[in-house]
Design an enzyme around this catalytic site. Structure first.
Site, PDB file in Angstrom:
ATOM      1  N   GLU A  46     -19.763  -1.705 -47.332  1.00 49.01           N
ATOM      2  CA  GLU A  46     -18.732  -0.676 -47.317  1.00 49.01           C
ATOM      3  C   GLU A  46     -17.396  -1.377 -47.543  1.00 49.01           C
ATOM      4  OE1 GLU A  46     -19.026   1.504 -43.675  1.00 49.01           O
ATOM      5  OE2 GLU A  46     -21.201   1.671 -43.856  1.00 49.01           O
ATOM      6  N   ASP A  57      -9.277   3.470 -37.228  1.00 50.25           N
ATOM      7  CA  ASP A  57      -9.479   2.033 -37.123  1.00 50.25           C
ATOM      8  C   ASP A  57      -8.671   1.407 -36.006  1.00 50.25           C
ATOM      9  OD1 ASP A  57     -11.289   1.705 -39.321  1.00 50.25           O
ATOM     10  OD2 ASP A  57      -9.612   2.168 -40.640  1.00 50.25           O
ATOM     11  N   TYR A 172     -23.572   8.833 -40.612  1.00 52.44           N
ATOM     12  CA  TYR A 172     -22.917   7.747 -39.889  1.00 52.44           C
ATOM     13  C   TYR A 172     -22.695   8.205 -38.442  1.00 52.44           C
ATOM     14  CZ  TYR A 172     -19.418   3.901 -39.558  1.00 52.44           C
ATOM     15  OH  TYR A 172     -18.715   2.773 -39.229  1.00 52.44           O
TER      16      TYR A 172
END
Length: 262
Positions: A46, A57, A172
């Site tokens: 990725e 993040d 995911y």
């Protein structure tokens, strides 16, 4: 069948995916890292598209993203770098980024560029599901791109079922609702969440991410999903000297094997 679907057909478990940021640590390191990861035994990649406000993040990936932007990385430049991707890398490759740069580049142009360079799928955490379904699904599927949806411990069963219907690559599973970079702590609650998803018998494969940092957490995640995604732990390594030489040992340690020679 694209490379991603073929991987999940051929390998049912212990699949290791590695995330890293395009343009970090150096502007032109993107393909060198990809090639080294494949040789070391990563199953798919990725590649993060740097963005100034990466909400999902943690500090490690945020810092790498800012450094990449400072280095001069852009979406346009990334696609130029990836023109030789399929001359050097054969495993599946996804791009992971935020919706704003994709919209600025143009969704049609983005999908076409992905297809042109051999990207297999896209992860856009802040792209609403209804927008994808109503506005972009035909574009993604027309370019044979898998759009990867994320689910968290608080995602409802109805939404998970809907995501399963819309998905054509994998789903995911975030191990936590927080940002990346936290070490996976498998409490009873988290284990119940993993077991609940596994018990739903979804038609799509699943990969667990956020907090996978060593063989123990990778193995635990692989008990409940087809494999796991390593991000912050690998990005940290990219900040070290001679990082390319350290990739084989890193991948081997994640898989619990002796280092492979490259």
């Amino acid at each position: 069948m694209n490379r991603l679907k073929q991987l999940f057909e051929e390998k049912k478990g212990n699949i290791l995916s590695i995330y890293y940021t395009a343009g970090y640590p150096n502007l032109n390191s993107t393909l060198d890292i990809a090639e080294a990861l494949e040789k070391a035994g990563a199953d798919f990649l990725e590649i993060g598209v740097p963005y100034s406000d990466p909400l999902a993040d943690g500090p490690v990936i945020q810092k790498s993203s800012q450094t990449a932007i400072d280095n001069g990385m852009t979406v346009k430049l990334l696609f130029e770098q990836l023109k030789d991707l399929r001359k050097r890398v054969s495993i599946p490759v996804l791009l992971m980024g935020y919706v704003n740069p994709v919209l600025q580049y143009g969704v049609e142009n983005f999908c076409a560029s992905c297809a042109e360079v051999g990207v297999d799928g896209v992860i856009v955490p802040d792209l609403p599901m209804y927008e994808y379904e109503e506005m972009y699904k035909d574009c993604f599927e027309g370019h044979k791109l898998s759009n990867i949806f994320l689910i968290t411990p608080t995602t409802s069963e109805a939404r998970i079922r809907k995501i399963d219907e819309l998905s054509n690559g994998f789903i995911y599973l975030l191990s936590t609702s927080s940002t990346t970079g936290k070490n996976l702590s498998v409490s009873n609650e988290i284990e119940d969440y993993f077991a609940r998803i596994k018990g739903m018998n979804l038609k799509n494969p699943t990969m667990i991410g956020f907090g996978i940092s060593d063989n123990k957490s990778f193995s635990k995640a692989s008990e409940y999903a087809n494999g796991a995604i390593v991000g912050s732990a690998f990005v940290k390594l990219m900040g070290e000297e001679n990082y390319l030489e350290k990739i084989p040992a890193f991948i081997s340690s994640m898989k619990g094997k002796e280092a492979m020679t490259v």
